[in-house]
Design an enzyme around this catalytic site. Sequence first.
Site, PDB file in Angstrom:
ATOM      1  N   ASP A 114       0.979  -1.223  -0.131  1.00  0.00           N
ATOM      2  CA  ASP A 114      -0.440   0.456  -0.030  1.00  0.00           C
ATOM      3  C   ASP A 114       0.522   1.553   0.033  1.00  0.00           C
ATOM      4  O   ASP A 114       0.595   2.209  -0.533  1.00  0.00           O
ATOM      5  CB  ASP A 114      -1.294  -0.063   1.366  1.00  0.00           C
ATOM      6  CG  ASP A 114      -1.848  -1.136   1.168  1.00  0.00           C
ATOM      7  OD1 ASP A 114      -2.975  -0.495   0.393  1.00  0.00           O
ATOM      8  OD2 ASP A 114      -2.330  -1.923   1.701  1.00  0.00           O
ATOM      9  N   SER A 115       1.875   1.101   1.135  1.00  0.00           N
ATOM     10  CA  SER A 115       2.382   2.524   0.986  1.00  0.00           C
ATOM     11  C   SER A 115       3.990   3.045   0.186  1.00  0.00           C
ATOM     12  O   SER A 115       3.153   4.069  -0.540  1.00  0.00           O
ATOM     13  CB  SER A 115       3.560   2.450   1.878  1.00  0.00           C
ATOM     14  OG  SER A 115       3.378   1.967   3.733  1.00  0.00           O
TER      15      SER A 115
END
Lengths: 407, 407
Positions: B175-176
């Site tokens: 996600d990051s």
Amino acid sequence: MAGATGPLSGMTVLELCHFIAGPYCTRLLADMGATVIKIETPGEGDPIRTWGEKVDGRSLWWSVHARNKKSVTVNVKDPRGRDIVLNLVKRSRIVVENYRPGQIERWGLGPDVMAAANPRCVLVRISGYGQTGPNRDAPAFGVIGEAMGGMRYLTNHPADMTDLPSVRVGFSIGDSIAGMYGAMAALAAVHEQDNAEVPTFRTIDVALTESVLSLLEGCLPEFGKLGMVREPQGSRLATASPSNAYPTKDGAWVLIAANSNPLFARLSALMKQPELAKDPRFLGNHERVQNMDAIDRIIGDWTRAIESAELVRLLAEAQIPATKIFTIEDIAADKQFLARGMIQKVPDPYFKDELLHPGAMPIISGFDRAAAVRWTGPDVGEHTGDVLGELGLSADEIAALKKDGVV
Amino acid sequence: MAGATGPLSGMTVLELCHFIAGPYCTRLLADMGATVIKIETPGEGDPIRTWGEKVDGRSLWWSVHARNKKSVTVNVKDPRGRDIVLNLVKRSRIVVENYRPGQIERWGLGPDVMAAANPRCVLVRISGYGQTGPNRDAPAFGVIGEAMGGMRYLTNHPADMTDLPSVRVGFSIGDSIAGMYGAMAALAAVHEQDNAEVPTFRTIDVALTESVLSLLEGCLPEFGKLGMVREPQGSRLATASPSNAYPTKDGAWVLIAANSNPLFARLSALMKQPELAKDPRFLGNHERVQNMDAIDRIIGDWTRAIESAELVRLLAEAQIPATKIFTIEDIAADKQFLARGMIQKVPDPYFKDELLHPGAMPIISGFDRAAAVRWTGPDVGEHTGDVLGELGLSADEIAALKKDGVV
């Protein structure tokens, strides 16, 4: 802009880099259309040219790592070489360097010199520990930075499951993340300059260790406030169940994320054990987390008897999020990646063959992902003549510099 | 720009996001000075508000994850709510959304609508598999995207060392990384607009799976050209030795990277076994890689008798790159992180305490890292009145919208 291959078409980026983090930063900019000029020492050039699998001595990684870049050889330790680099700084919007802190200053190419030559420029400096602080001069190894940033500790099974150490993510992830931060912040500073009456030269200081640490979610406030040290959780989530990797008949692993009540009910039905969804041990997520070992054993006993392809098909039919854990072979055959042009077949003139490249990141409307790969990793100094010619040097002048080992 | 806290001061960013990837993207922009307006559904707001460790029901992660953002509640399904969002689009330079593909279109807030309202704007869309392709509608789970992108397979010990599955990196790394690509590409498109006579609205399509795959170095060309499937290597490097994690007397692990001849000679001397450097099995890197198990056993037998702090001190004295594998407790005490302001003590008014936050990434000259954290994660809708007021709504109008559940 005719022939623009990305939003950065028309921007010149100067790369004073070697190895991974800095060159990854500039490759991201190159993939978005920038003209990247990579400075290499005359001779063997960047060590990555020989890393990874090779064909006839040529690295396949290099084809990707240096794509879309121009290679120019310059000996920056020679005053004439240093002047050439400074001339290129004047024409560049972004300069990226990843030598040891202090190295470019010793070459007479520190931020003050660059700022005086071109105030409308951003210098990105990528290093293991940053440009300041007591540890700045320590040798920077990616794996050590990842360990200091907290990634390595958390990439492990829980302590009661194995005596083996935590593992490295099997590629240079810390370097890449540092490179990404460099590209992002450089463009933020470029935007500031674009909108300022008088542009300010900016220096961006990216530490690999900090790049990794920045991703650790709530770990810092949880430790500071509660003294809680986050521990590794292995292949599963600590707070939701079942979500784990399960073995299959053909020796692969399949991830199944059935960690909601409706998903778990569907999985139970699929396993032909519908009573599990009503079992008091597995009634809600809280109960399932308490009884994770039991639920994982039951699911694993079921998956172990099924081939991975069939298992994934069954789970998809039942609308339960799942995937085989992909190898690069699975990736290269994946319909979704192929449909979106994430796997490009790129003619590489040095290999005299089409190579598989990852697509440029990300997709930007109005630009063609396939066109983003303009050429593959070049030979050492392949563009020296062209670029020096653009600086106004004659063929004779270039030949003289070559003879003296300056370029 | 008075009081500017970063290069994006003065830029407005609209966040139509929940969970991790989209909000991480906007937080990066907020940390660089942008004004981020986060739209939340009236009521409980973003689920991350309850994730991770909590104090009195308040998540510590939230303090970091939503810092520097304004929270505005809007029910976008109500036509009045949708109009408010569209008004905010008109004032925004970047909009970030991470709902399922097609969701914002169903709200009447698709890219065409946004482009018509504000052509000088960039829409970032972050999803599991991207906005196109056969898999675009599949539910997006971070762990599944990481597995499809090839990270999970490579995060493991070699097959002959363990029967356990590969592990998850212990935080939401996919996600990051997707969020980082979104921020980077948005700023590239902003630059293009800044320099265009007529700005073109751009939509950026970031897939989590592709974000992960993009980091896999030479894996794709190596597979395509040679049929080589990269395999996990556990805690060590496959091509350089010794570089591994070694156990210590106090049960910690220390990484040692002594994978050059001079480093290995220094390590051999430090272990009081100087003859190892002359042993034919360990003479060069090639020989050491062939005899990795033997060399790792010898080093492990030595380290096991020494406390980790003493071991790290000895290795530092001998100038051999090494580190303890840091827990969050080690990180919080690290002199280098502290010296560079990477660990900030931030007053959080909701916790009525100072919390530890990671510093804004990266350091940019002329801006103060400590000043970059302007406030901590806000309450649901805390800024609704302020922001709607800026849109020209009166207190009575806002009160009426509140009564109707629109905001």
